[in-house]
Scaffold this active site. Sequence first.
Site, mmCIF file in Angstrom:
data_model
loop_
_atom_site.group_PDB
_atom_site.id
_atom_site.type_symbol
_atom_site.label_atom_id
_atom_site.label_comp_id
_atom_site.label_asym_id
_atom_site.label_seq_id
_atom_site.Cartn_x
_atom_site.Cartn_y
_atom_site.Cartn_z
ATOM 1 N N CYS A 72 -5.662 3.220 8.892
ATOM 2 C CA CYS A 72 -4.742 2.154 9.337
ATOM 3 C C CYS A 72 -4.734 2.054 10.864
ATOM 4 O O CYS A 72 -4.645 0.957 11.431
ATOM 5 C CB CYS A 72 -3.329 2.421 8.844
ATOM 6 S SG CYS A 72 -3.163 2.304 7.063
HETATM 7 C C1 BEZ Z 1 -5.259 6.025 6.128
HETATM 8 O O1 BEZ Z 1 -5.008 4.969 6.719
HETATM 9 O O2 BEZ Z 1 -6.194 6.731 6.464
HETATM 10 C C2 BEZ Z 1 -4.405 6.444 4.968
HETATM 11 C C3 BEZ Z 1 -3.308 5.716 4.603
HETATM 12 C C4 BEZ Z 1 -2.512 6.121 3.538
HETATM 13 C C5 BEZ Z 1 -2.819 7.273 2.858
HETATM 14 C C6 BEZ Z 1 -3.948 7.987 3.231
HETATM 15 C C7 BEZ Z 1 -4.732 7.578 4.292
#
Ligand code: BEZ
Length: 237
Positions: A72
């Site tokens: 994200c």
């Molecule tokens: C990520 O953006 O890497 C992520 C988001 C939610 C859960 C696990 C990873």
Amino acid sequence: MSIQLFADRDPGNALIKLPTSARRTVRWLPRIGDKFPDFSLDTTQGALRFRDWALGSWTHLFSHPAALTPVCTTEIASLASHDETWKRLNVKHLGISASPIEDQRLWHEHVEDIFEVDIGFPIGHDPMLTLSQLFGMIHDEEATGHAIRKSFILTPELRIAVMMEYPVHIGRSTAELIRVIEALQLVDATGAATPADWMPGDVALVPDERSETEVLRQFGALSRRIISYLRVVDPGP
Ligand code: BEZ
């Protein structure tokens, strides 16, 4: 051994086996062309009423699974780094997440610091995942407690033009988002269609069987006819 959890017959009487998850009641299945529902939510930039905020711009409405997470982080940094493009294309972004506003604000500070960008768009808080459920952003087999990566591109009249869905561990492509918005705007402005792998500046296609005179009038250019149903036009700049 195969256990048939739910079975129905289509009008042709062929057996259809559906997984149990398909038995859930779907309140709204977003489809291309649907008018997007209005809603309000608290965001990193204050309270927002969607319709008032979005009407008249192309909108990228997207879920992001969680603040302070790796994939994200790169997605919002990438969106923020194309500020000039969004202005040129009249695009607004609105994120939706289960993460509290305080976490998101702290996270934005980190991202702005690390990537030297300005996150000029709001991200809203959907504490009970009510909006995320309604918009089809919750996929229980992929993730629990937060959304997958879903993006809607909405027209300035707030109709769904494009939907994209990605799993949690694969970041979306900002280049593809821009390409699709440019294609939508070309189709909107000229009535042409875009071929596979189209990029801005490439030739476009005549989408139907209109006459050469019609093509000349519509696109201001003669089409190249490869076969009766495949004609190429240069839609201009
Ligand atoms: C990520 O953006 O890497 C992520 C988001 C939610 C859960 C696990 C990873």
